[in-house]
Design an enzyme around this catalytic site. Sequence first.
Site, PDB file in Angstrom:
ATOM      1  N   GLU A   1       0.673  -1.107  -0.134  1.00 53.54           N
ATOM      2  CA  GLU A   1      -0.130   0.000  -0.063  1.00 53.54           C
ATOM      3  C   GLU A   1       0.735   1.158  -0.055  1.00 53.54           C
ATOM      4  OE1 GLU A   1      -0.495  -2.816   2.012  1.00 53.54           O
ATOM      5  OE2 GLU A   1      -2.492  -3.245   1.500  1.00 53.54           O
TER       6      GLU A   1
ATOM      7  N   PHE B   1     -11.674  -7.276  13.795  1.00 57.08           N
ATOM      8  CA  PHE B   1     -10.793  -8.001  12.830  1.00 57.08           C
ATOM      9  C   PHE B   1     -10.465  -6.953  11.861  1.00 57.08           C
ATOM     10  CE2 PHE B   1      -9.278 -10.277   8.996  1.00 57.08           C
ATOM     11  CZ  PHE B   1      -8.096 -10.352   9.572  1.00 57.08           C
ATOM     12  N   GLN B   2      -9.189  -6.256  11.722  1.00 60.08           N
ATOM     13  CA  GLN B   2      -8.754  -5.449  10.881  1.00 60.08           C
ATOM     14  C   GLN B   2      -9.418  -4.298  11.077  1.00 60.08           C
ATOM     15  OE1 GLN B   2      -8.380  -7.106   6.711  1.00 60.08           O
ATOM     16  NE2 GLN B   2      -6.362  -7.901   7.623  1.00 60.08           N
TER      17      GLN B   2
ATOM     18  N   LYS C   1     -17.846  -0.852   5.744  1.00 62.59           N
ATOM     19  CA  LYS C   1     -18.267  -2.193   4.568  1.00 62.59           C
ATOM     20  C   LYS C   1     -19.983  -2.277   4.575  1.00 62.59           C
ATOM     21  CE  LYS C   1     -16.874  -6.576   3.190  1.00 62.59           C
ATOM     22  NZ  LYS C   1     -16.369  -7.863   3.876  1.00 62.59           N
TER      23      LYS C   1
ATOM     24  N   MET D   1      24.355   8.653   2.786  1.00 66.70           N
ATOM     25  CA  MET D   1      24.135   9.940   3.268  1.00 66.70           C
ATOM     26  C   MET D   1      24.468   9.916   4.959  1.00 66.70           C
ATOM     27  SD  MET D   1      23.629  12.873   2.907  1.00 66.70           S
ATOM     28  CE  MET D   1      23.036  13.554   1.550  1.00 66.70           C
TER      29      MET D   1
END
Lengths: 578, 176
Positions: free
Chosen positions: A68, A130-131, A180, A493
């Site tokens: 993502e 969940f999630q 949802k 760096m």
Amino acid sequence: MKETQTIQNKAESTATTERISGSEAVIKCLLAEGVETLYGYPGGAIMPVYDELYKYQDQIHHVLTRHEQGATHSAQGYARISGKVGVCMATSGPGATNLITGIADAQIDSTPMVCITGQVGSHLLGSDAFQETDIVGISTPVTKWNCQVTKASQIPEAFAKAFFIARSGRPGPVLIDITKDAQFEEFDFTYQKCKGIRSYKPVPDTDENALKAAAELINAAKKPLVVWGQGVILGKAEEEFKAVIEKAGIPSAWTILGASAIPTAHPLNVGMVGMHGNYAPNVLTNECDVLIAIGMRFDDRVTGNLDTYAKQAKIIHFEIDPAEIDKNVKTDIAVLGNAKTSLKRLLPLVNKNSHNDWHQEFKNLYEIEFEKVIKHDLHPTKEGLTMAEVLKEINIQTKGDAAIVSDVGQHQMIACRYAEFNKTKSNITSGGLGTMGFALPAAIGAKMAAPDREVVMIAGDGGYQMTIQELGTIFQQKVPVKIVVLNNEFLGMVRQWQQLFFDKRYASTEMTNPDFIAIAKGYSIEAKKVTERKDLKTAIKDMIDCEGPYFLEVRVEKEDNVFPMIPTGASVSDIRLE
Amino acid sequence: MSTENKQFTISIYTENNIGLLNRISAIFQRRHINIESLNTSPSEIDGVSRFTIVVNITESQMKKIQGQIEKQVEVIKAFYHTEEEIIYQESCIFKMRSNLLFDERQIQNIIKESNARIVTVNRDFFVIEKSGRKEEIDLLHRELTVFGIMQFTRSGRIAVTKDEMKISSMLKALQH
Ligand SMILES: Cc1ncc(C[n+]2csc(CCOP(=O)(O)OP(=O)(O)O)c2C)c(N)n1
Ligand SMILES: [Mg+2]
């Protein structure tokens, strides 16, 4: 979501009503906003929307990234090269949290982006389902605006506002979290584009008196210096900007995000300001009598120590965001508004001038920088390859027409210092956040938004491995980006800082790298490695000539440093050449 | 500009929004600015909320904070004022044991003199309410402490400005 009821959008009606699901409405909103491409990754809580994407795949192109974070950076690259809003999508929980780095990056670099996340059903909110994660809470400090939608009927207005807010005024990322059940729910859909929000004034009014006062200062100046930033590009003000500096004959320097607004070779372009910027504009920042800042925000990497920054100068600040005025540097004259309109109105007020002696000072200091730094970077006499000579060869072979998408580190500073740009929106890099891993996915988005342009990604061996999985996206989508890894086998760096400020204690900066060629080939991407100078030219030619994606690894000197450098806390005029 | 900390009362006119409190408090949190008091309520304008926040910071900090607050999409306008520019009230309630009312006669006097009032009395406890300026409430608190306070709480500041806010005319201009 109460705010959709209370905020009164001055909207214009566009469509007739039809009864559809929330998830189909999401697609229709995107289409109404002109979205052709979006980047994302599916999962449970966003599946209804993906199901609709399947049905609409002839109208909207969803790019499956490999993470993502990659989706956010691709959306950013897309937005940065095109000026359009980038769109990305993820599922709830880990999908949503994986977006955060890209959102924070877009926020600090003012990139217009709309992020869509799925959320657990509204009856489960707050139950640690969940999630389930509070992505609205998590993203609040790094979004320009966000909201949660729990009813399908709220979707059109949420999207209309999201796109309006993302692209208007000082652009930025917004996030819409959709439960949802709202995706499944059917409702009567109509779409009205947002034309304004009562509490939000995207562009402040430009005060004629401020403009006049600014012009007076500019006209009286003996040693004016312009420092411009991304505001010129975001405001599509390149032509107006050029007209003003050309008429007034003002030497003009850029911040990293301002790069490419006017061509590198423009005679008034005196280079980059800031930590690894050019010697002349940094030193002369502390000698100019009027500093004209245009669409930039006086970042600490630009100003060095504020107590010794341009104290002798009168400061004029052209800026769209009132919160930037006096935030870091106290201004004498603030000209609020969009750069395009302000500069257009400023033009007739400024006198023609050439400031020849003043320009000579820049040339003199350039000569010093050339002798001490640039010569050795571009025309090295030692055996090892330098990063800069790779950039030089890319400049030559792309004739300065390429968009350069750089990652974060030494190679980024070298890319910004040495890339030659003919076209605006060509320097795509993570400036404010300095996000390693930005370049590869951003290059994908940039190439997809501007398929006719050559897009060359420059990354270090470290940052490349942070989002290396996006080679999978390139492979699947056949995105012909040119991938250049400048491999110094170090987190260069950080190693440079360890060398200069930590007595060469190279703690965890040396890297044992994999066979990058084999990895690229694993994705069927043509790949080549260069270890010697004599092979560089042909390798870059092969890369540019290649029709598809191409991977080029260049082994560069392991322990080169980037100079000039303003050590943290030092003054811009104490910039070190070695 | 003064580099001394001063007390500022910030009035923020906003759209009603669930997430806005979060956005606004984050502005202070990021800069390690302690919020002395915070109150949210409806305002004189229909559908517009008003936050009243009290902080101790320098004026230059205050200006920057004002900019950051106004930058939020759902904030209509933010004002800040010093103590002299506003009329403000805070209120507090004390819960005390009822027997004190009879055993400690001075309590009655304290209540009277401080312009507090008794809200309720029952067999076990009674409740005193007082609205006023911060120092008045501090004083009452000190005076009652010696008798033993069962519970004490104090509200956030609410304030109106002596000068006009000009917010209504601004909203009208935005609405057409
Ligand atoms: C996500 C992230 N983690 C850590 C850093 C700190 N950091 C800045 S530059 C750098 C080294 C980058 O190494 P490499 O990608 O090899 O580029 P080089 O400097 O060698 O050109 C690191 C670790 C960062 N900017 N971003
Ligand atoms: Mg490296």
